[in-house]
Every structure is written in C-alpha cells, then in structure tokens.
Design a protein around this motif. Structure first.
Motif, PDB file in Angstrom:
ATOM      1  N   VAL A 274     -40.477 -62.142 -69.182  1.00  0.00           N
ATOM      2  CA  VAL A 274     -39.050 -61.851 -69.004  1.00  0.00           C
ATOM      3  C   VAL A 274     -38.378 -62.976 -68.207  1.00  0.00           C
ATOM      4  O   VAL A 274     -38.926 -63.473 -67.214  1.00  0.00           O
ATOM      5  N   LEU A 275     -37.180 -63.342 -68.674  1.00  0.00           N
ATOM      6  CA  LEU A 275     -36.325 -64.269 -67.926  1.00  0.00           C
ATOM      7  C   LEU A 275     -35.383 -63.436 -67.078  1.00  0.00           C
ATOM      8  O   LEU A 275     -34.699 -62.550 -67.599  1.00  0.00           O
ATOM      9  N   GLY A 276     -35.356 -63.684 -65.767  1.00  0.00           N
ATOM     10  CA  GLY A 276     -34.483 -62.930 -64.863  1.00  0.00           C
ATOM     11  C   GLY A 276     -33.357 -63.805 -64.323  1.00  0.00           C
ATOM     12  O   GLY A 276     -33.552 -65.008 -64.116  1.00  0.00           O
ATOM     13  N   ILE A 277     -32.200 -63.178 -64.119  1.00  0.00           N
ATOM     14  CA  ILE A 277     -31.035 -63.901 -63.583  1.00  0.00           C
ATOM     15  C   ILE A 277     -30.435 -63.092 -62.433  1.00  0.00           C
ATOM     16  O   ILE A 277     -30.237 -61.886 -62.561  1.00  0.00           O
ATOM     17  N   GLU A 278     -30.172 -63.778 -61.311  1.00  0.00           N
ATOM     18  CA  GLU A 278     -29.609 -63.097 -60.135  1.00  0.00           C
ATOM     19  C   GLU A 278     -28.383 -63.877 -59.634  1.00  0.00           C
ATOM     20  O   GLU A 278     -28.492 -65.062 -59.319  1.00  0.00           O
ATOM     21  N   THR A 279     -27.244 -63.184 -59.553  1.00  0.00           N
ATOM     22  CA  THR A 279     -26.009 -63.827 -59.084  1.00  0.00           C
ATOM     23  C   THR A 279     -25.137 -62.845 -58.295  1.00  0.00           C
ATOM     24  O   THR A 279     -23.922 -62.966 -58.283  1.00  0.00           O
ATOM     25  N   SER A 280     -25.764 -61.858 -57.640  1.00  0.00           N
ATOM     26  CA  SER A 280     -24.952 -60.782 -57.056  1.00  0.00           C
ATOM     27  C   SER A 280     -24.278 -61.170 -55.743  1.00  0.00           C
ATOM     28  O   SER A 280     -23.368 -60.507 -55.290  1.00  0.00           O
ATOM     29  N   CYS A 281     -24.752 -62.257 -55.121  1.00  0.00           N
ATOM     30  CA  CYS A 281     -24.158 -62.634 -53.844  1.00  0.00           C
ATOM     31  C   CYS A 281     -23.995 -64.147 -53.765  1.00  0.00           C
ATOM     32  O   CYS A 281     -23.237 -64.716 -54.536  1.00  0.00           O
ATOM     33  N   ASP A 282     -24.712 -64.797 -52.865  1.00  0.00           N
ATOM     34  CA  ASP A 282     -24.505 -66.240 -52.723  1.00  0.00           C
ATOM     35  C   ASP A 282     -25.741 -67.054 -53.075  1.00  0.00           C
ATOM     36  O   ASP A 282     -25.906 -68.168 -52.613  1.00  0.00           O
ATOM     37  N   GLU A 283     -26.632 -66.480 -53.890  1.00  0.00           N
ATOM     38  CA  GLU A 283     -27.723 -67.271 -54.437  1.00  0.00           C
ATOM     39  C   GLU A 283     -27.595 -67.256 -55.953  1.00  0.00           C
ATOM     40  O   GLU A 283     -27.420 -66.191 -56.543  1.00  0.00           O
ATOM     41  N   THR A 284     -27.681 -68.448 -56.561  1.00  0.00           N
ATOM     42  CA  THR A 284     -27.727 -68.521 -58.021  1.00  0.00           C
ATOM     43  C   THR A 284     -29.199 -68.701 -58.366  1.00  0.00           C
ATOM     44  O   THR A 284     -29.810 -69.686 -57.943  1.00  0.00           O
TER      45      THR A 284
END
Ligand code: KG4
Ligand code: ZN
Length: 362
Positions: free
Chosen positions: A4-14
C-alpha cells in the motif's frame, strides 16, 4: 502479499510511504518520506493552515514519486492507495486526499480513506507486532486521548482532554516563556537545568473520577507564576519548565494508571497487556520515564514505537491501509470520501463539551 502507498497531509508534514506485508512475515516499510514544514511556520509561532495547504500542494507530487522510487515498486505493483482523510487541517486533507484519488483513479486501484488517529493507533502492530487488545495513549499537538484498541476499526475512547491538548500546553508554555517553536523539545531542554520543586503547579484532574485530561489550568498557573517574577532569568525559565514538566508527568501518570486498572478489569484474559504511546509528546523523557515506571508496577508492557513513527508520518497511514485490506474493511466508495476536519476515532463515545482538536495542530 499486500502493498500500500500511504499519503499524510493532515497538518504540517507532507509524507508518503510504501508498506508491504508478505504472508505471515513481519511487515516491511519499503519507503518513508516525511517533509516537515517547521521552518515555514516557525516565524508565526505555530502552524498557519493556509501556508500548510500551499506547502503540501508544492511538495506532495515529489514526495510521492520519491516514496515510490525508494520502494523500487512501480505504481501498478501497488495494491491500494491510503490517504489521511481526517481529522486535521482541511486544506491539507483536501490536497492529500485529492492527490490520492487521482492516483487511484489513474492506476485503477482502490482508495482507502484513513482516519489519522487510526494510523497512530495501529502503528504498534507495524513496529512491534502487538496483538489486540491494547491501550493507546496519544499525546500530540492536537490530541490527548486514551483509547482501547480492540481490533481494526474497533476503538473505544476512554479519555480525552476537556480543553488543551498536552503538546499544545507545552507549546503555549514555551511561547509564554519566550522559548522558540516548536515548544515541547525546548521546554524539555530548559527543564534539564531547572529545579522541579520550585513551583507547586496544579495537577489537573488528579484523583478525579472522570477519566479525562485537562491542561488549561496548568497553563494559567504557569502564566501567573511567570508574570509574578518577571523579568525572567534563564534560571527562572528553567525552574518553571522543570516544575511544569513535573506537574504534567504527575497528572498524566494519574490518568494513565486509572486506565491501566480499567483495562485489567475489561480485558482480564489478556496475557500480556500493553500500553502504547504515540504522538510528539511521547518523545519527552520525563513523560516516558513516568509511564515506564507505571507500566512496570502494573505489569504492563510499555511500547514506544521509534520517534519517527510516533510523530506524523505516512507509514502509519499505509499500514492502516494494509490492515484494512487484510481485514476486508474498506469502503467501496472510498473515491467519494469527503475530508473531515473532525472525525472521532470512536463514534460511540459522546463528544465532550469544549473538547476536540485545538491548538497549533488542530
Ligand atoms: O505528533 P506530533 O509531531 O504532531 C501532531 O500534533 O500531530 O506532535 C507535536 C507536538 C508539539 O506540540 C510538540 O511541542 C510536542 O509534540 N513535542 C514535545 C516534545 N517533542 C515534541 N513535547 C514535550 N517534550 C518533547 N520532547
Ligand atoms: Zn498525529
């Protein structure tokens, strides 16, 4: 095999990451890229949502490409795209989720919308192979919660904060004392040369039958003490930080020991009960030492995943995607999912009045 490829952008980390699970073997983090925006926000003393969203737009494509390249996998070798869909800053969530939807649609792969808190909750299974059930203490800039983790998608919140998140209390204390952003690590650094017994700060909620946290009274006590002796010398700042940290550790310890006792009662047949900590505040050595001591007294294993996986990252989102795929709990209509700035992990517990995500990371 699940990848799985995961993406996180909910705060101040890309962030983007690829996680793989091969049959019964331990899961593997094939790539894990985190770009922190700390420098972009530092001048403002906290996260500025518009700046964060723009920075995600600029960085995300490159971060996803880098995560795929590091994993040595082509997009068509990935089984699904998992992206944080909430809770968090809505601008960032839109950037991450829309990007994930576009990649999923172009590659003909399923899109899994992940609750950021679920990512934190399941990390200990990625890093330590922990079995359900276990207890999670999440202490970050936006959240302070104790959650009973009973299974994938099966969480029960036992405590939350009725006002400030713990990381937020650290950040605000730092700001009051003129320490730079982010506050937590700087408060800890200053505290190292301070006298923790100089100020008798309150231990909010200590001994209360209500299981929740509160930190705003402590913050006010710090402000009063600092105002009373201003201008502050370096030693004054160090003493306030040390006394603040001692109060935090004491208050936290009281809340957590209640939860450990409740866990014993509710899950009496758990052979090796465990407390997992996650979130930026878990890096604090005083906090960690307090929790470690509590756990050893209560016969709980103390699990602190490596700091890189405790703070915001995309490996935890990819892993939550793997867990959901494996358990067959994915939303068929993931592509229609709308980002949710508020999204309680546990839909059963009623929201507390005045509670929720607040502060720099809210
Ligand atoms: O988990 P995190 O990186 O981001 C989210 O909030 O999602 O947590 C950041 C928070 C900030 O409030 C920061 O001041 C706090 O964690 N923090 C610390 C320490 N390192 C980071 N607080 C106390 N002591 C530390 N060493
Ligand atoms: Zn987080």
């Amino acid at each position: 095999m699940i990848r799985v490829l995961g993406i996180e952008t909910s705060c101040d980390e890309t962030a983007a990451s690829v996680v793989a699970l091969h049959g019964g073997a331990a899961p593997e983090i094939l790539s894990n890229i985190v770009l922190s925006q700390i420098e972009e926000h530092a001048a403002f003393g906290g996260v500025v949502p518009e700046i964060a969203a723009r920075a995600h737009v600029e960085a995300l494509d490159g971060i996803v490409e880098a995560a795929l390249a590091d994993s040595h996998l082509a997009l068509d070798e990935i089984d699904a795209i998992a992206a944080t869909a909430g809770p968090g800053l809505v601008g960032g969530l839109i950037v991450g989720l829309m990007t994930a939807k576009a990649i999923a649609a172009a590659a003909g792969k399923p899109l899994i919308a992940i609750n950021h808190l679920e990512g934190h909750a399941l990390t200990a299974r990625l890093t330590d192979g922990l079995d359900f059930p276990y207890l999670l203490l999440l202490v970050s800039g936006g959240h302070t919660q104790i959650v009973a983790v009973r299974g994938v998608g099966d969480y029960q919140r036992w405590a939350t904060t009725i006002d400030d998140a713990l990381g937020e209390a650290f950040d605000k204390t730092a700001k009051m004392l003129g320490l730079p952003y982010p506050g937590g690590p700087n408060v800890e650094k200053a505290a190292a040369s301070g006298d923790a017994s100089r100020f008798a700060f309150p231990r909010p909620m200590k001994g209360s039958a209500q299981p929740d946290f509160s930190f705003s009274g402590l913050k006010t006590a710090v402000r009063k003490a600092a105002t009373a002796i201003a201008p502050l010398s370096d030693q004054d700042v160090a003493d306030i930080c040390a006394s603040f940290q001692a109060a935090v550790a004491d208050a936290l310890g009281d809340r957590v020991s209640r939860a450990l006792a409740r866990f014993r009662q509710e899950f009496p047949r758990t052979a090796r009960p465990a407390l997992v900590v996650a979130g930026g505040v878990a890096a604090n050595r005083t906090v960690k030492a307090t929790l470690e001591a509590l756990c050893s007294q209560a016969g709980f294993a103390f699990v602190a995943p490596p700091q890189k996986l405790c703070t915001d990252n995309a490996a935890m989102i990819a892993w939550a995607g793997v867990e959901r795929l494996r358990a067959g709990i994915i939303d068929e209509n993931g592509a229609d999912f709308v980002p949710r700035s508020r999204w309680p992990l546990d839909s059963v517990s009623a929201p507390l009045v005045g509670s929720g995500r607040r502060g720099a990371k809210a």
